[in-house]
Scaffold this active site. Structure first.
Site, PDB file in Angstrom:
ATOM      1  N   ARG A   1       0.824  -1.207   0.000  1.00 10.38           N
ATOM      2  CA  ARG A   1       0.000   0.000   0.000  1.00 10.38           C
ATOM      3  C   ARG A   1       0.864   1.265   0.000  1.00 10.38           C
ATOM      4  O   ARG A   1       0.365   2.358   0.228  1.00 10.38           O
ATOM      5  CB  ARG A   1      -0.930  -0.008   1.209  1.00 10.38           C
TER       6      ARG A   1
ATOM      7  N   GLY B   1      -6.649   4.330  -4.549  1.00  9.06           N
ATOM      8  CA  GLY B   1      -5.364   4.893  -4.122  1.00  9.06           C
ATOM      9  C   GLY B   1      -4.359   4.828  -5.263  1.00  9.06           C
ATOM     10  O   GLY B   1      -3.620   5.798  -5.529  1.00  9.06           O
TER      11      GLY B   1
ATOM     12  N   THR C   1     -10.254  -3.881  -7.724  1.00  6.52           N
ATOM     13  CA  THR C   1     -10.574  -3.878  -6.291  1.00  6.52           C
ATOM     14  C   THR C   1     -11.848  -4.670  -6.040  1.00  6.52           C
ATOM     15  O   THR C   1     -12.790  -4.626  -6.843  1.00  6.52           O
ATOM     16  CB  THR C   1     -10.759  -2.466  -5.693  1.00  6.52           C
ATOM     17  N   ILE C   2     -11.865  -5.350  -4.909  1.00  8.95           N
ATOM     18  CA  ILE C   2     -13.085  -6.064  -4.527  1.00  8.95           C
ATOM     19  C   ILE C   2     -14.182  -5.054  -4.172  1.00  8.95           C
ATOM     20  O   ILE C   2     -15.343  -5.394  -4.137  1.00  8.95           O
ATOM     21  CB  ILE C   2     -12.847  -7.027  -3.349  1.00  8.95           C
ATOM     22  N   ASP C   3     -13.805  -3.798  -3.890  1.00 10.75           N
ATOM     23  CA  ASP C   3     -14.775  -2.804  -3.413  1.00 10.75           C
ATOM     24  C   ASP C   3     -15.671  -2.252  -4.528  1.00 10.75           C
ATOM     25  O   ASP C   3     -16.712  -1.669  -4.245  1.00 10.75           O
ATOM     26  CB  ASP C   3     -14.052  -1.620  -2.744  1.00 10.75           C
TER      27      ASP C   3
ATOM     28  N   MET D   1     -16.499  -6.749   3.505  1.00 15.56           N
ATOM     29  CA  MET D   1     -15.590  -5.627   3.199  1.00 15.56           C
ATOM     30  C   MET D   1     -16.220  -4.656   2.190  1.00 15.56           C
ATOM     31  O   MET D   1     -17.378  -4.795   1.833  1.00 15.56           O
ATOM     32  CB  MET D   1     -14.275  -6.165   2.644  1.00 15.56           C
ATOM     33  N   GLY D   2     -15.451  -3.712   1.721  1.00 18.83           N
ATOM     34  CA  GLY D   2     -15.958  -2.753   0.740  1.00 18.83           C
ATOM     35  C   GLY D   2     -15.489  -1.340   0.990  1.00 18.83           C
ATOM     36  O   GLY D   2     -15.835  -0.412   0.273  1.00 18.83           O
ATOM     37  N   HIS D   3     -14.708  -1.173   2.073  1.00 15.74           N
ATOM     38  CA  HIS D   3     -14.212   0.137   2.481  1.00 15.74           C
ATOM     39  C   HIS D   3     -15.383   1.090   2.648  1.00 15.74           C
ATOM     40  O   HIS D   3     -16.297   0.768   3.390  1.00 15.74           O
ATOM     41  CB  HIS D   3     -13.139   0.647   1.506  1.00 15.74           C
TER      42      HIS D   3
ATOM     43  N   ARG E   1     -10.717 -11.822  -0.176  1.00 15.87           N
ATOM     44  CA  ARG E   1      -9.741 -11.414  -1.206  1.00 15.87           C
ATOM     45  C   ARG E   1      -8.924 -12.601  -1.710  1.00 15.87           C
ATOM     46  O   ARG E   1      -8.043 -12.431  -2.552  1.00 15.87           O
ATOM     47  CB  ARG E   1      -8.800 -10.351  -0.633  1.00 15.87           C
TER      48      ARG E   1
HETATM   49  O1  F6P Z   1      -9.689  -2.216  -0.794  1.00 14.84           O
HETATM   50  C1  F6P Z   1      -9.821  -3.550  -0.557  1.00 14.84           C
HETATM   51  C2  F6P Z   1      -9.981  -3.835   0.906  1.00 14.84           C
HETATM   52  O2  F6P Z   1     -10.098  -5.236   1.080  1.00 14.84           O
HETATM   53  C3  F6P Z   1     -11.142  -3.110   1.593  1.00 14.84           C
HETATM   54  O3  F6P Z   1     -12.384  -3.734   1.343  1.00 14.84           O
HETATM   55  C4  F6P Z   1     -10.720  -3.144   3.025  1.00 14.84           C
HETATM   56  O4  F6P Z   1     -11.265  -2.041   3.720  1.00 14.84           O
HETATM   57  C5  F6P Z   1      -9.212  -3.002   2.936  1.00 14.84           C
HETATM   58  O5  F6P Z   1      -8.869  -3.388   1.627  1.00 14.84           O
HETATM   59  C6  F6P Z   1      -8.435  -3.840   3.913  1.00 14.84           C
HETATM   60  O6  F6P Z   1      -7.098  -3.476   3.784  1.00 14.84           O
HETATM   61  P1  F6P Z   1      -5.864  -4.318   4.276  1.00 14.84           P
HETATM   62  O7  F6P Z   1      -5.690  -5.517   3.387  1.00 14.84           O
HETATM   63  O8  F6P Z   1      -4.718  -3.368   4.148  1.00 14.84           O
HETATM   64  O9  F6P Z   1      -6.147  -4.741   5.664  1.00 14.84           O
END
Ligand code: F6P
Length: 366
Positions: A76, A114, A135-137, A179-181, A289
């Site tokens: 990230r 991002g 993205t899965i979101d 998930m989904g942010h 994921r």
């Molecule tokens: O953007 C994809 C995602 O899986 C979001 O749904 C979730 O909020 C975030 O990434 C989780 O991030 P990380 O893998 O850094 O914990």
């Protein structure tokens, strides 16, 4: 006609998802066929800053179509704010200069919101880029859908199916966090596909009384179990109206947020306190994921990846390849970077959910 792009760099950035390897394969195969050299960059923008690269040949991208994750690795990290030796440094110039050292004509970045922003920053710093929406979101602007979303929705749907059988055996309500942010696409899609009785998404702040009323009505009609699909970003009406109570969803450099209580746990407790119902919760987390992409994602990733190859051939840069209707198209990066595509409150999926008597957390008019 000879290709206008002699060499590309390719990287995957942000959270991984099923379909990334399929997309890398699509870009690389199309590029290699037209005589473009392909340099794989490891671990996203960090690998570019640290100049960790590998030359990719056809055999390197063979046999990866069905594999989950990304064989290039991801991170990230963003070039303009990169943790380096205990400090956060702006490494944009280093990133651009490494791309030049590798004679990269265009940097292909596979990522979510991002990544679109970070690619745009590199473009503004003088590097030509091209992006793909991953993205899965499903929250990237400029495309009808992102790759990774379908696979993740299938995983979450299967999880809801499994929760259904145990919830019905024990006459319980089970809250399932998806998930989904900050967007509700995943919870809404999987919730409808899995027949959730309540779907709570960030775009519609929920009223707990309304939710409890719905659960009690189900009980009254002798439906002795309920599934509540809740997006990780969902908030109550009270939280939504009080900015000091707005929750943060851990991502990027907000890692300390990870110790926050899952929203599903809190809502399960609130429901149990407000109603005479036995409640459990499950937070699906990163399971969503993992694993192999669905056929739909393999097809989408391959289509977007090979379209990227065609655009590179023609020297079309600084665009994202998006799916618009039937076709993959070049969308100017300015129309994508910095935007988040959330579920519009008049989206047809919401009406669909309401028509099968799914509670969406508040009274809605369609
Ligand atoms: O953007 C994809 C995602 O899986 C979001 O749904 C979730 O909020 C975030 O990434 C989780 O991030 P990380 O893998 O850094 O914990």
């Amino acid at each position: 006609m000879v290709t206008k792009t002699k060499t590309i760099g390719i990287l995957t950035s942000g959270g991984d998802c099923p379909g990334l390897n399929a997309a890398i394969r699509g870009v690389a195969k199309a590029a290699l066929q037209q005589g473009t050299k392909v340099i794989g960059i490891q671990d996203g923008f960090r690998g570019l800053v640290e100049n960790r690269t590998m030359m990719l040949e056809d055999q390197d991208v063979s046999g990866i179509l069905t594999r989950g994750g990304t064989f290039l690795g991801s991170s990230r990290d963003k070039p303009h704010k990169m943790p380096m030796g205990g400090k956060i440094l702006d490494m944009t110039e280093v990133a651009v200069s490494n791309a030049r050292k590798n004679q990269i004509d265009c940097l292909v970045c596979l990522g979510g919101n991002g990544t679109q922003k970070n690619a745009m920053r590199l473009h503004e710093a003088g590097l030509d880029v091209l992006t793909l929406p991953k993205t899965i979101d499903n929250d990237v602007a400029g495309t009808d859908i992102t790759f990774g979303f379908d696979s993740s929705m299938a995983i979450a749907t299967e999880a809801i199916d499994r929760l259904h059988t145990t919830a019905s055996s024990h006459h319980r309500a089970i809250v399932c966090e998806i998930m989904g942010h900050k967007a509700g696409w995943l919870a809404l899609g999987a919730g409808i596909a899995g027949g959730a009785d309540v779907i709570l998404i960030p775009e519609i702040p929920y009223d707990l009384d309304h939710v409890v009323e719905h659960l009690m009505a189900r009980r009254h009609h002798n439906k002795r179990f309920s599934i509540i699909a809740i997006a990780e970003g969902a908030t109550s009406k009270t939280e939504a109206s009080d900015s000091s109570k707005k929750k943060k969803i851990p991502r990027d450099d907000e890692v300390e947020g990870l110790i926050e209580e899952p929203v599903a746990s809190r809502v399960a407790r609130e429901i149990q306190q407000a109603a005479d119902i036995e409640v459990r919760y499950t937070s699906l987390g990163h399971v969503q994921r993992g694993g192999s992409p669905t056929a739909t994602d393999r097809l989408l990733s391959t289509r977007l990846g090979t379209k990227a190859g065609e655009l590179l051939h023609d020297g079309v840069y600084n665009v994202m390849v998006g799916l618009r209707g039937e076709y993959c198209e070049a969308v100017p990066l300015e129309e994508v970077a910095g935007l988040t595509k959330v579920v519009p409150v008049n989206h047809p999926w919401l009406k669909t959910a309401a028509l099968v008597d799914t509670c969406l957390g508040d009274k809605l008019k369609f």
